[in-house]
Design an enzyme around this catalytic site. Sequence first.
Site, PDB file in Angstrom:
ATOM      1  N   SER A  52     -80.836  55.787  61.149  1.00 10.05           N
ATOM      2  CA  SER A  52     -80.371  55.598  59.767  1.00 10.05           C
ATOM      3  C   SER A  52     -79.521  56.789  59.343  1.00 10.05           C
ATOM      4  O   SER A  52     -78.865  56.746  58.302  1.00 10.05           O
ATOM      5  CB  SER A  52     -81.552  55.408  58.812  1.00 10.05           C
ATOM      6  OG  SER A  52     -82.519  56.420  59.010  1.00 10.05           O
ATOM      7  N   GLU A 122     -85.912  50.146  69.732  1.00 10.46           N
ATOM      8  CA  GLU A 122     -86.050  48.885  69.003  1.00 10.46           C
ATOM      9  C   GLU A 122     -86.111  47.694  69.957  1.00 10.46           C
ATOM     10  O   GLU A 122     -85.256  47.553  70.833  1.00 10.46           O
ATOM     11  CB  GLU A 122     -84.856  48.685  68.056  1.00 10.46           C
ATOM     12  CG  GLU A 122     -84.820  49.679  66.918  1.00 10.46           C
ATOM     13  CD  GLU A 122     -83.676  49.410  65.930  1.00 10.46           C
ATOM     14  OE1 GLU A 122     -83.002  48.363  66.030  1.00 10.46           O
ATOM     15  OE2 GLU A 122     -83.461  50.274  65.065  1.00 10.46           O
ATOM     16  N   GLU A 189     -90.920  46.837  60.609  1.00  6.69           N
ATOM     17  CA  GLU A 189     -90.004  46.889  59.464  1.00  6.69           C
ATOM     18  C   GLU A 189     -89.826  45.526  58.812  1.00  6.69           C
ATOM     19  O   GLU A 189     -89.547  44.518  59.476  1.00  6.69           O
ATOM     20  CB  GLU A 189     -88.645  47.445  59.933  1.00  6.69           C
ATOM     21  CG  GLU A 189     -87.643  47.583  58.809  1.00  6.69           C
ATOM     22  CD  GLU A 189     -86.450  48.469  59.156  1.00  6.69           C
ATOM     23  OE1 GLU A 189     -86.441  49.121  60.228  1.00  6.69           O
ATOM     24  OE2 GLU A 189     -85.510  48.510  58.328  1.00  6.69           O
TER      25      GLU A 189
HETATM   26  O1  KIV Z   1     -83.649  54.653  61.556  1.00  4.32           O
HETATM   27  C1  KIV Z   1     -84.636  54.770  60.818  1.00  4.32           C
HETATM   28  O2  KIV Z   1     -84.605  55.469  59.786  1.00  4.32           O
HETATM   29  C2  KIV Z   1     -85.853  54.088  61.171  1.00  4.32           C
HETATM   30  C3  KIV Z   1     -86.970  54.165  60.182  1.00  4.32           C
HETATM   31  C4  KIV Z   1     -87.165  52.866  59.543  1.00  4.32           C
HETATM   32  C5  KIV Z   1     -88.202  54.622  60.813  1.00  4.32           C
HETATM   33  O3  KIV Z   1     -85.947  53.473  62.172  1.00  4.32           O
END
Ligand code: KIV
Length: 271
Positions: A52, A122, A189
Amino acid sequence: MSVESKVKRVTTRVLSEMKLKGEKISALTAYDYSLAKIIDHAGIDLIIVGDSASNVMAGNETTLPITLDQMIYHASSVVRAVQRALVAVDLPFGSYQGDSKEALASAIRVMKETSADAVKMEGGVEIIESVTRVLSAGIPVMGHLGLTPQSIHKFGTYAVRAREQQEIDKLLSDARLLEQAGCFAIVLEKIPARVGALVARELTIPLIGIGAGGGVDGQVLVIHDMLGINREFSPRFLRRYRDLFSEINSAVESYIRDVKDGDFPNESEQY
Ligand code: KIV
């Protein structure tokens, strides 16, 4: 005394004991030295250097553009600040999905060049070969199921996942697969709370939720969202603890005024 209050350093084993004892795990994202230092000082259990960063640090629309080199830069800055929390680092899009050898090479780079504690990947069955190969090198892996932002173009929407039975069944089977492979925890999520609670009951490893309800073993939020630095993202699951956009904006306005008025610097602020 709680497990987490007596530990000097949070390890994968500490997180697993916390789940066993029913102690909730607190997690936040971080991408830089200064904020990581504050949240570690505050006592957070787990820091995720999330991809993120692509959104909140670089201003991209998705997480896809961020590179392994950029993740390593963010992660090494975070690790330099952290004394207690466990630090897990996202392997970015394109660095592990297609080829388990490449996955291992990417994970090894993260571990060697950042000194982080773990990597996060993921997906479920689609990436199990990569997960297994990374784990077999002794690198702790955290899974990530439910809404997986690296697959956004496949799903076409950031809507809640696992509402239909077929998707719930797949989520559960992926979670079991990741647990059997040896993942130490899984991020869930944006799924219905009852599904989050169901998966948390079925698994012995900790489930860390973001928009997965209160029945999971811990919670994670993106630091820029919960502090209100980023105002462009307001999903239902987000609790904003501060409005730092307004606070920083007002501080900067005051500074600009003081500079223009010749009020800054004053006598005591110069040599
Ligand atoms: O990229 C991210 O911030 C995440 C969080 C939801 C843990 O995967």
